[in-house]
Write a protein that holds these residues in place. Structure first.
Motif, PDB file in Angstrom:
ATOM      1  N   TRP A 126       0.803  -1.209   0.000  1.00  0.00           N
ATOM      2  CA  TRP A 126       0.000   0.000   0.000  1.00  0.00           C
ATOM      3  C   TRP A 126       0.849   1.277   0.000  1.00  0.00           C
ATOM      4  N   PRO A 127       1.888   1.366   0.824  1.00  0.00           N
ATOM      5  CA  PRO A 127       2.675   2.624   0.813  1.00  0.00           C
ATOM      6  C   PRO A 127       3.281   2.902  -0.568  1.00  0.00           C
ATOM      7  N   CYS A 137       0.625   3.933  -3.010  1.00  0.00           N
ATOM      8  CA  CYS A 137       0.210   5.319  -2.734  1.00  0.00           C
ATOM      9  C   CYS A 137       1.234   6.294  -3.290  1.00  0.00           C
ATOM     10  N   LEU A 138       2.518   5.972  -3.031  1.00  0.00           N
ATOM     11  CA  LEU A 138       3.569   6.907  -3.445  1.00  0.00           C
ATOM     12  C   LEU A 138       3.631   7.027  -4.970  1.00  0.00           C
ATOM     13  N   PRO A 169       9.032  10.084 -15.877  1.00  0.00           N
ATOM     14  CA  PRO A 169       8.065  11.130 -16.239  1.00  0.00           C
ATOM     15  C   PRO A 169       8.695  12.514 -16.442  1.00  0.00           C
ATOM     16  N   ALA A 222       1.062   6.170  -7.076  1.00  0.00           N
ATOM     17  CA  ALA A 222      -0.215   6.548  -7.661  1.00  0.00           C
ATOM     18  C   ALA A 222      -0.574   7.995  -7.357  1.00  0.00           C
ATOM     19  N   CYS A 223      -0.058   8.504  -6.277  1.00  0.00           N
ATOM     20  CA  CYS A 223      -0.410   9.860  -5.902  1.00  0.00           C
ATOM     21  C   CYS A 223       0.197  10.829  -6.920  1.00  0.00           C
ATOM     22  N   SER A 224      -0.599  11.680  -7.408  1.00  0.00           N
ATOM     23  CA  SER A 224      -0.077  12.643  -8.377  1.00  0.00           C
ATOM     24  C   SER A 224      -0.811  13.965  -8.214  1.00  0.00           C
ATOM     25  N   GLY A 225      -0.263  14.953  -8.878  1.00  0.00           N
ATOM     26  CA  GLY A 225      -0.820  16.295  -8.731  1.00  0.00           C
ATOM     27  C   GLY A 225      -1.956  16.561  -9.712  1.00  0.00           C
ATOM     28  N   PRO A 226      -2.280  17.837  -9.925  1.00  0.00           N
ATOM     29  CA  PRO A 226      -3.389  18.191 -10.815  1.00  0.00           C
ATOM     30  C   PRO A 226      -3.040  17.947 -12.284  1.00  0.00           C
ATOM     31  N   GLU A 227      -4.030  18.013 -13.073  1.00  0.00           N
ATOM     32  CA  GLU A 227      -3.858  17.764 -14.509  1.00  0.00           C
ATOM     33  C   GLU A 227      -3.004  18.881 -15.132  1.00  0.00           C
ATOM     34  N   ALA A 228      -2.054  18.495 -15.957  1.00  0.00           N
ATOM     35  CA  ALA A 228      -1.213  19.505 -16.615  1.00  0.00           C
ATOM     36  C   ALA A 228      -1.975  20.089 -17.817  1.00  0.00           C
TER      37      ALA A 228
END
Lengths: 121, 303
Positions: free
Chosen positions: A8-9, A12-13, A90, A15-21
């Motif tokens: 899970w950690p 999460c790390l 990325p 999969a977690c991403s910021g807003p759409e570019a």
């Protein structure tokens, strides 16, 4: 489910991403990656390695404008084709491999045409 | 809710098995006791009794009993419970918990703006530093807190337990005649040289032989109704002494003969004196005249 709980950690790390570019930023990202592989054989004779490459493509696509949005091809199509150029991460710090660029050209001729093989109206 | 979560966490990690080492320490002797067990093998026995000039053989049928002497001890069973990984679980879990907690508590110190240098395959910016810190903090807490709780529970369960119980040890084992009952029958005096003496009947479980009779009889062993009779060592010795003394004390005491013997065979006379002294142990045996004569003969020779 068991694996999801154990990792899970990590999930999460990653999969977690910021807003759409914005589309302009996605477009510029592709431009940078394509120009990083401009010297690769079999990619495109129209790409000229060097600083002129990025300015030429930005001008040709119009994505130097922050208000740029994808129409044809669509954003989703560009993103799907861009995946071939993400094998080394990325960020643009690591240039794609020549094979990635050739795959981009062969699998997505429409998107490749948007960037360098046809003139914008 | 938090309390319930804590209880569930402790219950989940509290069942972790511990290693156990057991050792036994012997304590003080509590008591000794004897127990007798009959083997149901009845055999004839005889005891001897002397009242000069008669020897009484008292016959009995006795069982063989196994006499056991036991010692009862207090014994401590000491169980040492321990877990090799408890201390490392506490220390590693503690480090993870502190790091995770610090990251979570201090996540506001990190920038909330997304990572604009990276655009993932879905066209989204990379996670902000705050999100990354939160993720790592949660991950470290998820690993660290159970490890700390498990380690503490195991450390609390570690220790020694002492259980005292009784232990029994066989100290000695003997087989002796027991449950003796007087028995009558036909006694055979067997095994001697010459013709076998005629069988004799017992009366009230006893056979009385006089010194005159036994002097004439030649036998080695006894049988009662065809079964060999067992004599204890002291009874056998008494029987042999009686037979010897029956011959020794039957001869008339002649100081002249003894004096001559003292001159020619003094060692033999000294041996005879020892035999006479052993006859003195038989109740009623008239040994004193013979002993006095032997002492006199030996004394006159010494002069």
């Amino acid at each position: 489910m068991k694996h999801l709980f154990r990792w899970w950690p990590w999930v999460c790390l990653t999969a977690c991403s910021g807003p759409e570019a914005p589309d302009a930023l996605v477009c510029r990202d592709v431009v940078v990656r394509l120009c990083q592989t401009a010297a690769c054989p079999g990619v495109s004779a129209q790409l000229v390695p060097g600083e002129a490459c990025e300015s030429t493509l930005l001008q040709r696509t119009g994505c130097e404008d922050d208000a740029f949005t994808f129409a044809d091809p669509t954003r989703e199509r560009v993103l799907r084709c861009r995946e071939a150029l993400l094998s080394r991460g990325p960020t643009t710090a690591n240039p794609p491999a020549c094979s990635d660029a050739r795959r981009f050209v062969s699998e997505c001729p429409d998107v490749a045409g948007f960037f360098w093989e046809r003139q914008q109206p | 809710m938090k309390r319930l979560g804590g209880v569930v966490l402790v219950a989940a990690v509290g069942c972790t098995p511990l290693d156990v080492e057991r050792r036994t320490e012997r304590g003080p002797l509590i008591r000794t006791y004897s127990q007798e067990k009959a083997l149901n093998e009845r055999i004839p026995f005889a005891t001897t009794q002397v009242q000069w000039p008669r020897l009484t053989l008292a016959f009995s049928s006795a069982d063989i009993c196994r006499a056991e002497e036991h010692g009862e001890y207090a014994e401590d069973v000491i169980s040492t419970h321990y877990s090799r990984g408890a201390a490392s679980a506490v220390s590693m879990g503690g480090i993870f918990t502190v790091l995770g907690g610090t990251l979570l508590a201090g996540r506001t110190w990190f920038s909330d703006s997304p990572n604009r240098t990276a655009i993932d395959e879905r066209g989204r910016y990379g996670a902000s530093s705050r999100d990354v810190a939160t993720g790592w903090g949660l991950g470290l807490l998820i690993v660290g807190v159970p490890a700390v709780v498990a380690g503490i529970v195991q450390l609390n369960r570690s220790g020694e337990t002492r259980e005292t119980r009784k232990a029994d040890e066989l100290l000695s084992l003997r087989e002796v005649p027991c449950q003796a009952k007087p028995v009558d029958g036909v006694v055979e005096l067997a095994g001697g040289e010459g013709p076998q003496p005629p069988p004799r009947l017992t009366l009230n479980g006893a056979l009385v032989l006089t010194a005159d009779e036994i002097r004439e009889l030649s036998f080695v062993g006894l049988a009662l109704d065809g079964m060999p009779v067992t004599l204890q060592e002291e009874d056998f010795d008494r029987l042999e002494t009686f037979r010897t003394c029956a011959t020794l004390l039957a001869s008339p005491v002649d100081p002249q003969t003894l004096a001559g013997e003292a001159r020619t065979q003094p060692d033999r006379l000294r041996m005879k004196r020892e035999l006479a002294r052993s006859c003195a142990q038989l109740p009623g045996a008239p040994t004193q005249p013979l002993l006095d004569a032997i002492e006199g003969a030996l004394g006159s020779t010494a002069l």
